[in-house]
Write an enzyme that holds these catalytic residues in place. Structure first.
Site, PDB file in Angstrom:
ATOM      1  N   MET A   1      39.344  51.720  41.346  1.00 44.60           N
ATOM      2  CA  MET A   1      38.759  50.385  41.174  1.00 44.60           C
ATOM      3  C   MET A   1      37.347  50.518  40.627  1.00 44.60           C
ATOM      4  SD  MET A   1      37.945  47.638  44.195  1.00 44.60           S
ATOM      5  CE  MET A   1      36.901  46.200  43.869  1.00 44.60           C
ATOM      6  N   SER A   2      37.045  49.809  39.535  1.00 43.73           N
ATOM      7  CA  SER A   2      35.702  49.767  38.964  1.00 43.73           C
ATOM      8  C   SER A   2      35.229  51.181  38.602  1.00 43.73           C
ATOM      9  CB  SER A   2      34.756  49.070  39.947  1.00 43.73           C
ATOM     10  OG  SER A   2      33.515  48.791  39.346  1.00 43.73           O
ATOM     11  N   TRP A   3      34.147  51.661  39.200  1.00 42.36           N
ATOM     12  CA  TRP A   3      33.676  53.044  38.966  1.00 42.36           C
ATOM     13  C   TRP A   3      34.803  54.024  39.254  1.00 42.36           C
ATOM     14  CZ3 TRP A   3      33.260  57.485  41.845  1.00 42.36           C
ATOM     15  CH2 TRP A   3      32.357  58.467  41.405  1.00 42.36           C
TER      16      TRP A   3
END
Length: 305
Positions: A137-139
């Protein structure tokens, strides 16, 4: 000769714009989600010179599915995604607090996607896991991309949520990106927006609050090293060689990683499927848990071609 083992490279305080503020005290990390303790097995594991807090769900239970290795977003702790792990009862789940986040101690030396992917692989070896599905998720989505490319023989399927190809991403809201220089203001601003979104989803608000309410800020050192880990990194040239089924999930109104990044990933990856969460922001895994879990099961349980 200088012995690097004797040097402490942890940062007592930092600011992208020269603020020499001392580091603020971190809230005590909790060992369970709101409303009860984690069902996970929690341990501290020394891996490749790092001490990591690791959570494992159902790895000792028989399953028709490979376990899911999860890479979290920047600064996020295990508890933030625990409700997702708790809900996927049909499969094993493993994740860890990145160095300097949650309850993992600060890193002494910097790391990057290549070295952290080896660390994750070593961790899987420790628990006897040869093949996994990988999600980020994300990073953590960048980490998941790199892990799937670097350790392709150990990966079956890939899920990328609210993420981008790294340095060559389409940038988000400049105000939000500027606030990312401070883990406290960035996380507080993000939580305020996403919490309001959660309140609008009455059927899911309780589960959403369990996730969002358990996010604790990282240390300054941990946050800085996470930012630096992806400096200059991009997956874009390698994505055409990612020969795994890939699910890309994006929020329609994400101010940090705009939807266009998911569209870019889906075009670059040969076997990718894009799913868009309408009226959702960056933390849709937490604010829209029922839809997230439904899509994950649909994708991960599909028969391989």
């Amino acid at each position: 000769m200088i012995g690097f083992g004797n040097l402490d490279l942890r940062l007592p305080g930092w600011g992208f714009f020269g603020s020499g503020e001392p580091e603020r005290s971190r809230p005590a990390a909790r060992s369970g989600k709101a409303g009860g303790p984690l069902s996970a097995d929690i341990s501290f594991e020394g891996v490749d010179g790092l001490e990591l807090r690791v959570a494992r769900w159902r790895l000792d239970e028989a399953s028709e599915h490979p376990p899911l290795l999860f890479f979290n977003g920047i600064g996020a702790n295990i508890e933030a995604v625990a409700p997702l792990a708790e809900a996927l009862t049909e499969r094993g789940f493993i994740m860890f607090d990145m160095p300097g986040t949650g309850e993992s101690p600060d890193p002494v030396m910097p790391y990057n996607p290549f070295t952290m992917s080896w660390t994750a692989r070593s961790l899987l070896d420790r628990f006897g896991l040869d093949e996994v599905d990988v999600m980020g998720m994300s990073w953590g989505g960048a980490m998941a991309q790199h892990f799937a490319l670097q350790h392709a023989s150990h990966v079956r399927r890939v899920v990328l949520a609210a993420t981008s190809p790294g340095m060559l991403m389409i940038p988000g809201d400049p105000k939000m990106l500027a606030q990312m220089a401070d883990p406290y203001s960035a996380i507080n601003e993000m939580l305020m927006r996403e919490y309001l979104t959660a309140l609008e989803n009455a059927d899911e608000s309780r589960l959403a609050r369990n996730s969002i309410g358990n996010i604790t800020p990282p240390s300054s050192t941990g946050y800085f090293y996470q930012l630096m880990a992806l400096a200059g990194w991009t997956s874009l040239p390698a994505l055409p060689f990612l020969d795994k089924p890939v699910l890309v999930m994006m929020g329609e109104s994400d101010p940090i990683v705009p939807l266009s990044n998911g569209e870019l990933l889906a075009r670059a990856i040969p076997d990718a499927r894009l799913e868009v969460f309408e009226d959702a922001g960056h933390l849709f895994l937490m604010t829209h848990p029922e839809k997230s879990i439904r899509l994950l099961r649909d994708f991960l349980d599909a028969e391989d071609a």
